[in-house]
Design a protein around this motif. Sequence first.
Motif, PDB file in Angstrom:
ATOM      1  N   HIS B 181       1.002  -1.034   0.050  1.00  0.00           N
ATOM      2  CA  HIS B 181      -0.018   0.013  -0.052  1.00  0.00           C
ATOM      3  C   HIS B 181       0.948   1.043  -0.144  1.00  0.00           C
ATOM      4  O   HIS B 181       0.704   2.078  -0.909  1.00  0.00           O
ATOM      5  CB  HIS B 181      -0.909   0.114   1.406  1.00  0.00           C
ATOM      6  N   ALA B 182       1.888   1.143   0.851  1.00  0.00           N
ATOM      7  CA  ALA B 182       2.744   2.543   1.094  1.00  0.00           C
ATOM      8  C   ALA B 182       3.353   2.955  -0.211  1.00  0.00           C
ATOM      9  O   ALA B 182       3.366   3.953  -0.624  1.00  0.00           O
ATOM     10  CB  ALA B 182       3.738   2.184   2.152  1.00  0.00           C
ATOM     11  N   ALA B 183       3.876   1.985  -1.162  1.00  0.00           N
ATOM     12  CA  ALA B 183       4.651   1.965  -2.247  1.00  0.00           C
ATOM     13  C   ALA B 183       3.504   2.524  -3.340  1.00  0.00           C
ATOM     14  O   ALA B 183       3.780   3.494  -3.982  1.00  0.00           O
ATOM     15  CB  ALA B 183       5.311   0.848  -2.682  1.00  0.00           C
ATOM     16  N   LEU B 184       2.495   2.013  -3.420  1.00  0.00           N
ATOM     17  CA  LEU B 184       1.295   2.482  -4.318  1.00  0.00           C
ATOM     18  C   LEU B 184       0.968   3.895  -4.013  1.00  0.00           C
ATOM     19  O   LEU B 184       1.059   4.715  -5.175  1.00  0.00           O
ATOM     20  CB  LEU B 184       0.307   1.459  -4.450  1.00  0.00           C
ATOM     21  N   ARG B 186       2.754   6.237  -2.569  1.00  0.00           N
ATOM     22  CA  ARG B 186       3.791   7.070  -2.908  1.00  0.00           C
ATOM     23  C   ARG B 186       3.757   7.286  -4.324  1.00  0.00           C
ATOM     24  O   ARG B 186       3.998   8.605  -4.853  1.00  0.00           O
ATOM     25  CB  ARG B 186       5.246   6.454  -2.089  1.00  0.00           C
ATOM     26  N   ASP B 187       3.766   5.909  -5.021  1.00  0.00           N
ATOM     27  CA  ASP B 187       3.820   6.391  -6.542  1.00  0.00           C
ATOM     28  C   ASP B 187       2.668   7.087  -7.397  1.00  0.00           C
ATOM     29  O   ASP B 187       2.710   7.813  -8.132  1.00  0.00           O
ATOM     30  CB  ASP B 187       3.788   4.965  -7.114  1.00  0.00           C
ATOM     31  N   ASN B 191       5.566   9.011  -8.913  1.00  0.00           N
ATOM     32  CA  ASN B 191       5.837   8.028  -9.471  1.00  0.00           C
ATOM     33  C   ASN B 191       7.367   7.781  -9.379  1.00  0.00           C
ATOM     34  O   ASN B 191       8.210   8.809  -9.681  1.00  0.00           O
ATOM     35  CB  ASN B 191       5.550   7.885 -11.047  1.00  0.00           C
ATOM     36  N   GLY B 192       7.961   6.736  -8.760  1.00  0.00           N
ATOM     37  CA  GLY B 192       9.117   6.399  -8.371  1.00  0.00           C
ATOM     38  C   GLY B 192       9.475   6.609  -7.256  1.00  0.00           C
ATOM     39  O   GLY B 192      10.614   6.320  -6.756  1.00  0.00           O
ATOM     40  N   PHE B 194       8.377   5.031  -4.496  1.00  0.00           N
ATOM     41  CA  PHE B 194       7.968   3.904  -3.766  1.00  0.00           C
ATOM     42  C   PHE B 194       8.591   3.748  -2.661  1.00  0.00           C
ATOM     43  O   PHE B 194       8.305   2.865  -1.547  1.00  0.00           O
ATOM     44  CB  PHE B 194       7.707   2.725  -4.358  1.00  0.00           C
ATOM     45  N   ALA B 195       9.915   3.707  -2.607  1.00  0.00           N
ATOM     46  CA  ALA B 195      11.233   3.365  -1.660  1.00  0.00           C
ATOM     47  C   ALA B 195      12.254   4.353  -1.564  1.00  0.00           C
ATOM     48  O   ALA B 195      13.485   3.907  -1.690  1.00  0.00           O
ATOM     49  CB  ALA B 195      11.568   1.761  -1.910  1.00  0.00           C
TER      50      ALA B 195
END
Lengths: 277, 234
Positions: B181-184, B186-187, B191-192, B194-195
Amino acid sequence: MNILNILQEIEKVDGEVYERLSPRRKAMNEFFGFGKKVAIASLPFALGSMFKKAYSQSSADIEGVLQFALTLEYLEAEFYTRAVGTSGLIPAGAATGAITTIRDHENQHVAFLKTTIQSLGKTPVSKPTFDFSAGNGSMAGPFADVFRNYDTFLAVAQTFEDTGVRAYKGQAPALLGTGGVLTAALNIHSVEARHASHIRQMRKARGANVKPWITGKETGIGAAVQASYDGEELETQAGIKITNINGQNISVAAATESFDEPLTKAQILAIVDPFIV
Amino acid sequence: MANLTKTDEQGLLKDQKDFLSATLHRRSFLQYAGAGAAGIALVAAGCKKDRMIEGVYLGSGDIGILNYAYALEQLEAAFYLQVATSFYSGATDAEKLLLSDIRDHEVAHREFFKNALGTMAIPALEVDFSTINFGSRDSVLATAKAFEDLGVSAYNGAGALIKDAGYLTLAGKIVSVEARHAALIRDLISNGSFANSEVIDSNGLDKSRLPMEVLGIAGTYIKTKINASDLPTS
């Protein structure tokens, strides 16, 4: 995680950690003074050598988990390093940026695990020779075009990340009671999940029928990687059925997406076997 | 694991917060009193500050950690339920689907903990979303990002506090979904990201936070007072 805090964290679990590590508290204070000055890169070494002295009985178990993790990180690190180094494979811009970010994390995980293993007084396992076609050395496996075809590359990347998540999750109980080592493993585990989410969105943008999370045991890739997804269709957790739980409108798909499932070391080794020569 | 399979009875009752709080006050008092003279002094100090023993009592040991996770899942579920009731202006169909999925996951997590804890479960918490503009994409996604990153760090930090291997595995099953979820989210914001280095350090490690830090951050959004005084700290 701030690795500088690991010892303080351990102290909270094990009030005698300093006595275990050194009979002289003063020596520990000196270590902390030292630890705050050295580069963060050398901390795994200090951490491991202290564990070696303090918890020698369990260090073999800890080492086993770390060596296993290192093998998987070698696989991922070399995979992304080769992909980024293959001109024309990954589109310039956002895609190259994302894969470069992931490559860097995997290389950092390799370095972190190697240093930690060395500081346990053990020798890190050496990097295997890989066959990213999943051909067991024939280089002609189901993913033979992995470094020529961007979609194949992304499919293999997705499998590696989702499998990595399951591998770390499966090893967590073996690290129960190890304090900082468990926390470090969990902190790698969630990074792999972030990678998986992003890779899946990259594939989605290319037309693959996947979401950032795993639905049922769907691979979105094909039968070649089914073993990496088998078991993810679980609808019941600790005896509690998640689908429509307490009258909530939770579909079977959502129930399976809500929980990622672990795999054992043996299951993981069987999955990665075709990728190792 | 026995507690996990107990059917939930108490959790199904409504409006019992006052009753539970009263009970828990006494329980906490007795625990401190039992610690002897030093403990009594602490209670006296605590009573004056009204912090040590006030609020919904999470419990101790693994039960305390599970209630802590239940509290966080209640917060996340309440947030996404409100998000999905009336999406922010300009939400794309893809965004609506993804946010609805996340809502379902968080509700599933919340209900799972409720049933797993059974009679040990804390009551429903009252949330305070007055600082969030649910009509604004920026506001909703920024809050979602904060919640998801916080959730990941909370589970990561709670792992080493858990004594039971089964509970540890359950926490592991959930945290990787929170990380997805966190990565999505953030994207969706950028975009990009995620981490990126906001969350991942130079060893390639995600963040972990201990309960007190997490509850301090989450407290902005939770109206109900929470008594986490007996949670494991190590």
